[in-house]
Design a protein around this motif. Sequence first.
Motif, short mmCIF file in Angstrom:
data_model
loop_
_atom_site.label_atom_id
_atom_site.label_comp_id
_atom_site.label_asym_id
_atom_site.label_seq_id
_atom_site.Cartn_x
_atom_site.Cartn_y
_atom_site.Cartn_z
N GLU A 8 3.53 0.38 4.24
CA GLU A 8 3.02 0.08 2.90
C GLU A 8 4.13 -0.23 1.90
OE1 GLU A 8 0.18 2.05 -0.58
OE2 GLU A 8 0.53 3.13 1.30
N GLU A 9 5.16 0.62 1.86
CA GLU A 9 6.23 0.43 0.87
C GLU A 9 6.97 -0.89 1.10
OE1 GLU A 9 10.23 2.69 -0.81
OE2 GLU A 9 8.88 3.72 0.57
N ARG B 242 4.75 -3.85 0.08
CA ARG B 242 4.65 -4.08 -1.37
C ARG B 242 5.90 -4.80 -1.89
NH1 ARG B 242 0.37 -1.77 -3.66
NH2 ARG B 242 -0.65 -0.03 -2.58
N GLU B 243 7.06 -4.43 -1.39
CA GLU B 243 8.29 -5.09 -1.81
C GLU B 243 8.29 -6.56 -1.39
OE1 GLU B 243 11.45 -2.85 -0.16
OE2 GLU B 243 11.22 -1.14 -1.52
N GLU C 82 2.91 3.57 7.18
CA GLU C 82 4.35 3.50 7.42
C GLU C 82 4.95 2.15 6.97
OE1 GLU C 82 2.26 2.16 11.19
OE2 GLU C 82 2.04 3.73 9.65
#
Length: 347
Positions: A50-51, A54-55, A48
């Motif tokens: 991860e995105e 990464r940003e 939940e």
Amino acid sequence: ATLMRQVKHSQASERFLGKFTSLYSAYKDYCDTLNTIVECHELLKEPEMEEIAREDIITMDGKLQSSYSEIQTEIIDSLLPSGNEIFLEVRMAAGGVESSMFASELLRTYEMVAVSRGFQWTMLEEDARGDVGIARAIVSVSGTDVLGMFQFEAGVHRVQRVPFNDTRTHTSTAVVIVTNKPEDVKVDINEDDLEISYMRASGPGGQFVQRTMSKCRIVHKPTGISVTNQTSRLAQDNKKECIKKLFAILLKQELDETLSDTEQTKKSQAKQGDRSDKIRTYNYKSGVITDHRYKVEVAGIPDYFSDPEGFSELHGKVSTVWQLQQLAQIADQISSEKSKKSGQTSS
């Protein structure tokens, strides 16, 4: 006297520590950013997050590079010798008349650069050779980080060109010496110590100048030094010029007494003034200036001597190479220390 030495030592310590405050701040930012990136990598394990992680990593990577560049800059700035007032000496060396002309050209170039930067330029001593050359000149230059602007000029400068009175190429040299002004060099002129008199000016200048009491002479009673000036039609202007001349002479005397500790530095910079001692060559045939210490070349000799930007181009390239060398030395020292510690641990 002891108290004054303690105060000066305290002030020097504050300046020294101040140079490293911003370096510590940049290093702290770098470490904080690095820790954030490590935390973001841990969050990659959570689907939940991860995105978002990464940003954040992309953003923090950019900030990390910025912090790293800032650390490099701060390291270099901390290593640069600081000084807001210097003594700049230019003298002729090998080459006779051509050498004296070249020394004069260098001096005019440095004055041009100093004025363009807003530095204060005060001539302390000048031994002229004819109308176009000098045997020796000493100048006081003051302004923010003035030492950083002129530190790379110290050494033997070699010029290769055809003199105006010959058809063959001559090789001549001039010597430039740059020393930081000692903090305790100070000159105070007390009005009560001055014997001021006015008289009629002599020589060219028209009837007005010759009929008025505009020429000024000042005698410094404690030292017996006498200076005169008649360049202006106004007596007060000539008085101001006399005081400037007197200040320069007194400062030079104080300098001679104080600079004995820097004689080794001056000898190192001047060497013998031989052609083989050169740090830089100005070759008029190719139009190229070569700095032999840092393997830097720039084209456009006329621009160097007539445009502050021409001087800045060479100074910028030399400064960049010097900075890279300093960083490489620091990296080597760190690597050496790591190797020593690793050897001690293994043993």
